[in-house]
Enzyme design. Structure first.
Site, PDB file in Angstrom:
ATOM      1  N   GLY A 522       0.835  -1.193   0.000  1.00  0.00           N
ATOM      2  CA  GLY A 522       0.000   0.000   0.000  1.00  0.00           C
ATOM      3  C   GLY A 522       0.862   1.232   0.000  1.00  0.00           C
ATOM      4  O   GLY A 522       2.101   1.157  -0.102  1.00  0.00           O
ATOM      5  N   GLY A 524       1.011   5.416   1.655  1.00  0.00           N
ATOM      6  CA  GLY A 524       0.424   6.482   2.455  1.00  0.00           C
ATOM      7  C   GLY A 524       1.157   7.776   2.225  1.00  0.00           C
ATOM      8  O   GLY A 524       1.905   7.928   1.256  1.00  0.00           O
ATOM      9  N   GLY A 525       0.931   8.746   3.120  1.00  0.00           N
ATOM     10  CA  GLY A 525       1.575  10.039   2.971  1.00  0.00           C
ATOM     11  C   GLY A 525       3.079   9.951   3.059  1.00  0.00           C
ATOM     12  O   GLY A 525       3.801  10.776   2.501  1.00  0.00           O
ATOM     13  N   PHE A 526       3.600   8.963   3.769  1.00  0.00           N
ATOM     14  CA  PHE A 526       5.044   8.777   3.916  1.00  0.00           C
ATOM     15  C   PHE A 526       5.640   8.230   2.632  1.00  0.00           C
ATOM     16  O   PHE A 526       6.708   8.632   2.199  1.00  0.00           O
ATOM     17  CB  PHE A 526       5.287   7.807   5.083  1.00  0.00           C
ATOM     18  CG  PHE A 526       6.734   7.606   5.432  1.00  0.00           C
ATOM     19  CD1 PHE A 526       7.304   8.318   6.475  1.00  0.00           C
ATOM     20  CD2 PHE A 526       7.522   6.706   4.736  1.00  0.00           C
ATOM     21  CE1 PHE A 526       8.627   8.123   6.819  1.00  0.00           C
ATOM     22  CE2 PHE A 526       8.855   6.517   5.061  1.00  0.00           C
ATOM     23  CZ  PHE A 526       9.406   7.238   6.112  1.00  0.00           C
ATOM     24  N   VAL A 529       4.760   1.025   0.920  1.00  0.00           N
ATOM     25  CA  VAL A 529       5.113   0.003   1.893  1.00  0.00           C
ATOM     26  C   VAL A 529       5.211  -1.332   1.161  1.00  0.00           C
ATOM     27  O   VAL A 529       4.321  -1.689   0.388  1.00  0.00           O
ATOM     28  CB  VAL A 529       4.065  -0.088   3.013  1.00  0.00           C
ATOM     29  CG1 VAL A 529       4.473  -1.131   4.040  1.00  0.00           C
ATOM     30  CG2 VAL A 529       3.884   1.257   3.676  1.00  0.00           C
ATOM     31  N   LYS A 543       8.761   0.370   5.061  1.00  0.00           N
ATOM     32  CA  LYS A 543       8.159   1.664   4.735  1.00  0.00           C
ATOM     33  C   LYS A 543       9.255   2.544   4.139  1.00  0.00           C
ATOM     34  O   LYS A 543      10.233   2.869   4.797  1.00  0.00           O
ATOM     35  CB  LYS A 543       7.571   2.300   5.983  1.00  0.00           C
ATOM     36  CG  LYS A 543       6.894   3.657   5.719  1.00  0.00           C
ATOM     37  CD  LYS A 543       6.603   4.419   7.004  1.00  0.00           C
ATOM     38  CE  LYS A 543       5.454   3.822   7.774  1.00  0.00           C
ATOM     39  NZ  LYS A 543       5.034   4.705   8.897  1.00  0.00           N
ATOM     40  N   ASP A 640      -2.607  10.989  15.374  1.00  0.00           N
ATOM     41  CA  ASP A 640      -3.223  10.587  14.108  1.00  0.00           C
ATOM     42  C   ASP A 640      -3.879   9.215  14.257  1.00  0.00           C
ATOM     43  O   ASP A 640      -3.744   8.348  13.386  1.00  0.00           O
ATOM     44  CB  ASP A 640      -2.200  10.568  12.988  1.00  0.00           C
ATOM     45  CG  ASP A 640      -2.853  10.542  11.596  1.00  0.00           C
ATOM     46  OD1 ASP A 640      -4.015  10.991  11.484  1.00  0.00           O
ATOM     47  OD2 ASP A 640      -2.221  10.080  10.641  1.00  0.00           O
TER      48      ASP A 640
END
Length: 832
Positions: A522, A524-526, A529, A543, A640
């Site tokens: 997936g 994400g904002g980082f 992954v 990550k 968060d």
């Protein structure tokens, strides 16, 4: 004429009789005489009208009871109940004092429902029942002014309250055990699940039971206070003492100023609080609570271990001991406790080390002598191989008396100050050097040689470490990055020793098949992954910070520093990190199931999570937050918390992830202000989104949203009710006010729900999303409320609940009006 005069005379006599009767009744309003009866609507009032006794109904119950309650203040606050387990079903009962001095409560058919014949009643000639301004109802001989030794008194049979002047403990002569027990519920005063008592099986100590299970222990009395209650100290409101002699063992307290009202109440939920009446607000407020944090859970850390709420993890083996099961200890499972590092053999060199500022261990297997000196205590303990520890029984003055423990030491905690000393038996190799000029063992040269050798060894190790550190600093940049996997880049700027395993970039390339799309879990904002498999077969999740990421080195370092030393079964475990050139990566444990959002927001997947599984997840998240807020070395605010940041392992256990936005507090700090608001719309508390103020109560708000989403299978910001235009929080609030909270439950859960658990979860969720932070509960209270059947406070109006909302949008920085087109913050979207 004669007949008229006679008639007037009779009328006058009747008037005089009625007047006398009225005067007599007015004078005796605080008493009941022999053969006098009280019925529903009639009461007896204490002389200063402080308390009142009579018939009452509890809450919404239709049953009737005899009870004592406050009259002047807080009308309806019942402090004692006679027939708590045998209620009257209507108001036709009567309470009578017999000629033998016994109170009898009968129902409409004349059957005895309750009586005061719990003790052998002595012969009396003219008994009187009297309600005192202390709240004690006593039966005594008319004219007898000795109220200290009445024929019978309600104070000998407490219910759920400890009032000033009441004895809490045991009468060794009569055998009376004065415990107090909770009500079953606010509507039912019958004996509930929780009991507070003075345990006299060893050195007396105060304990709290849930059924037959000990859940809290205040510890033994040390001459000043209960050992586990350092906050119990002299104050201007009440004084207190503990009596221990051959006739009685009890704790009691008395008011210093009789114009102040205070009481100790054991609630149906197991909370035992000292309450203080605030007349200006006309309400009771909590003045003192014995149970304040996770270390107050009975025997949390097991044997020979101590719980320190300021440590991370909270449980640590005592010096000279090691974990019985190191594997379980590493995952914060402390049930098996600790054991001696070197086994005892009852040899001549064994002695005792001094441990300070402790809550003394469970005294069930202890003996005590109130006349022995500490030297006598040590000698007796040393000559008995089964004796494991000793200390003073009274720490006042220079100390006196003696307590000896036999067998394992359990339920110990460490305080910053005001704790007790404890001398624990250890083998010669573990004994300390002399303390204050006195040897702790009678030991010998070993205790001097070992510390010196240890100092020399530590000095050599420090020199070696400094040598290699300087050598690394002089190496190439590529070598530094590759060999230390980011330790120099991070630690030098943060002054933190992260002690994380080192992963090279090449290792991660091989593990992820060169970061293949087939391995992508997936994004994400980082950044993305990836799933990886190391050479030894261990599965990992990598990550990788993307070049286009809205997050940067700050968030990367923050996540590493925040989570590197956290160890809890409900937190995702960070395995390591790597920085090489522009590459920045975090390596986590791999979790085979997807995130919680992929279950509850997917119609087909949601069927796999029935209500028991969801309730388990809710409780697991709560325990993880409690660890972050209270039990970790520093207070961690996640900032968060949301459904997509809850990952599930193979057994559907929840694990909180994504600590890139987390903040840590030290000491007693409870809140902070930031100009850089981060988080996700729909989960952020009002004070944080609007003013940048965040605290543990910000996470509590997010938890409340999360609970409502788990129950309803609806997104807070994705939900829009066509009638009132509310989001999910607003819809839940409206249903609660109408008494229809069950309508919030997702249809697919109806067959598996436990109605009580569901309604309690929704209620807790609404308490968590209240507009004002001070109104929201702590996670300690949340866990207690979820796990009990007792009453809960009514929620007040929630924050952010009016109007139509769009899908979740994350907020990375700037003001509340700033949003991002990416609907994730630093997160791992899919399961690992």
């Amino acid at each position: 004429m004669a007949e008229g005069g006679l008639s007037r005379t009779k009328m006058m006599l009747s008037f005089i009789v009625l007047l006398c009767a009225s005067i007599t009744y007015t004078r005796a309003i605080d008493t009941i005489s022999a053969n006098q009866t009280i019925r529903y609507g009639e009461t007896i009032v204490s002389p200063q009208e402080t308390f009142e006794i009579g018939f009452f109904k509890a809450g919404n119950s239709t049953n009737y009871y005899i009870g004592i309650w406050y009259k002047k203040i807080s009308t309806g606050t019942v402090v004692w109940v006679a027939n708590r387990n045998r209620p009257l079903t209507n108001s036709s009962g009567d309470l009578t004092l017999t000629l033998q001095g016994v109170l009898i409560l009968r129902n409409a058919t004349g059957n005895v429902i309750w009586s005061s014949t719990n003790l052998s009643t002595p012969s009396v000639r003219n008994p009187v029942g009297q309600l005192l301004d202390s709240g004690n109802f006593i039966i005594h001989e008319d004219g007898d002014t000795d109220q200290e030794n009445p024929i019978w008194q309600s104070f000998d049979f407490p219910t759920d309250h400890l009032l000033p002047g009441m004895k809490f403990g045991r009468d060794l002569v009569t055998g009376i055990q004065r415990n107090f027990t909770s009500w079953k519920s606010p509507d039912d005063p019958a004996v509930g699940d929780f009991t507070a008592l003075i345990d006299t099986r060893g050195f007396p100590q105060m304990i709290l039971l849930d059924g037959s299970k000990t859940i809290f222990r205040a510890g033994p009395w040390n001459g000043l206070r209960f050992s586990g209650e350092p906050d119990l100290r002299p104050n201007p409101i009440y004084n207190f003492s503990f009596v221990l002699n051959e006739r009685e063992i009890y704790y009691h307290y008395n008011l210093i100023d009789n114009s102040i009202f205070t009481r100790v109440m054991l609630g149906p939920n197991g909370n035992m609080d000292r309450l203080l009446w605030v007349d200006s607000r006309k309400e009771w407020t909590v003045y003192l609570s014995p149970r304040t944090d996770n270390c107050d859970r009975f025997n949390l850390c097991g044997t020979f271990a101590s719980c320190n709420i300021n440590d991370s993890p909270a449980c640590q083996c005592l010096k000279g001991f090691k974990p019985t099961s190191p594997e379980q200890w590493r995952v914060a499972d402390w049930d098996q406790g600790c054991q001696h590092g070197t086994p005892l053999n009852c040899g001549p060199g064994e002695g005792f080390n001094l441990y300070s500022n402790l809550k003394l261990p469970d005294t069930q297997r202890s003996r005590f002598n109130q006349t022995w000196t500490l030297d006598e205590c040590e000698r007796v303990c040393k000559n008995d191989c089964s004796c494991t520890a000793y200390t003073h029984s009274d720490i006042t003055g220079s100390g006196s008396g003696c307590v000896l423990w036999f067998g394992d030491l359990t339920d110990i905690r460490t305080f910053p100050e005001n704790g007790d000393d404890l001398y624990i038996r250890l083998p010669p190799s573990e004994l300390d050097v002399t303390r204050n000029g006195k040897s702790s063992s009678g030991g010998g040269q070993i205790r001097i040689i070992v510390p010196i050798a240890s100092v020399v060894l530590v000095f050599i190790l420090v020199c070696i470490l400094l040598y290699y550190r300087n050598k690394r600093k002089n190496g190439t940049q590529e070598g530094t990055n590759r060999d230390e996997c980011g330790h120099e880049s991070i630690n030098n700027s943060e002054n933190e020793d992260l002690e994380l395993p080192l992963f090279s970039f090449s290792t991660l390339v091989t593990a992820t098949n060169n970061f293949s799309l087939n391995n992508k879990l997936g994004e994400g904002g980082f950044g993305p992954v990836y799933k990886g498999v190391l050479e030894d077969g261990q599965e990992i999740a990598v990550k990788r910070l993307a070049e286009t990421s809205t997050q940067g080195l700050h968030e990367f370092k923050n996540e590493v520093i925040s989570i590197s030393k956290l160890q809890h079964r409900n937190l995702v475990k960070l395995l390591g990190c790597c920085i090489e050139g522009t590459e920045k990566m975090l390596i986590y444990e791999y979790l085979p199931n997807k995130g919680l959002d992929s279950f509850i927001f997917d119609k087909s997947q949601s069927k796999l999570l029935d209500w028991p599984a969801r309730f388990k997840i809710i409780n697991g998240i709560a325990r993880g937050l409690l660890y972050l807020h209270q039990d970790s070395r520093l207070r961690i605010i996640h900032r968060d918390l949301k459904v997509s940041n809850i990952l599930l392992d193979s057994e559907m256990n929840p694990k909180i992830s994504d600590f890139g936005m987390a903040r840590s507090f030290g000491g007693n700090q409870i809140e902070a202000n930031t100009n850089r608001v981060v988080g996700t719309y729909g989960y952020m508390a009002p004070e944080y989104a609007g003013d940048g103020i965040f605290s543990i109560k910000s996470d509590v708000y997010s938890f409340g949203v999360l609970v409502l989403e788990i129950v309803s299978e609806e997104k807070n910001r994705g939900f829009f009710h066509e009638e009132h235009n509310n989001n999910l929080i607003g819809h839940a609030w409206e249903l609660h006010k109408e008494g229809k909270s069950v309508q919030l439950v997702a249809k697919g859960l109806v067959e598996s729900i436990n109605l009580s658990q569901v309604l309690r979860s929704i209620h807790v969720g609404l308490l968590c999303v209240q507009r004002r932070p001070e109104d929201r509960p702590t996670m300690t209270s949340v866990i207690l409320m979820l796990g009990s059947e007792g009453p809960m406070p009514s929620p007040k109006e929630p924050g952010f609940f009016i109007g139509k909302n769009t899908e979740d949008a994350p907020l990375f920085s700037g003001t509340y009006d700033t949003s991002s087109t990416n609907d994730l913050s630093i997160t791992i979207l899919n399961g690992r």
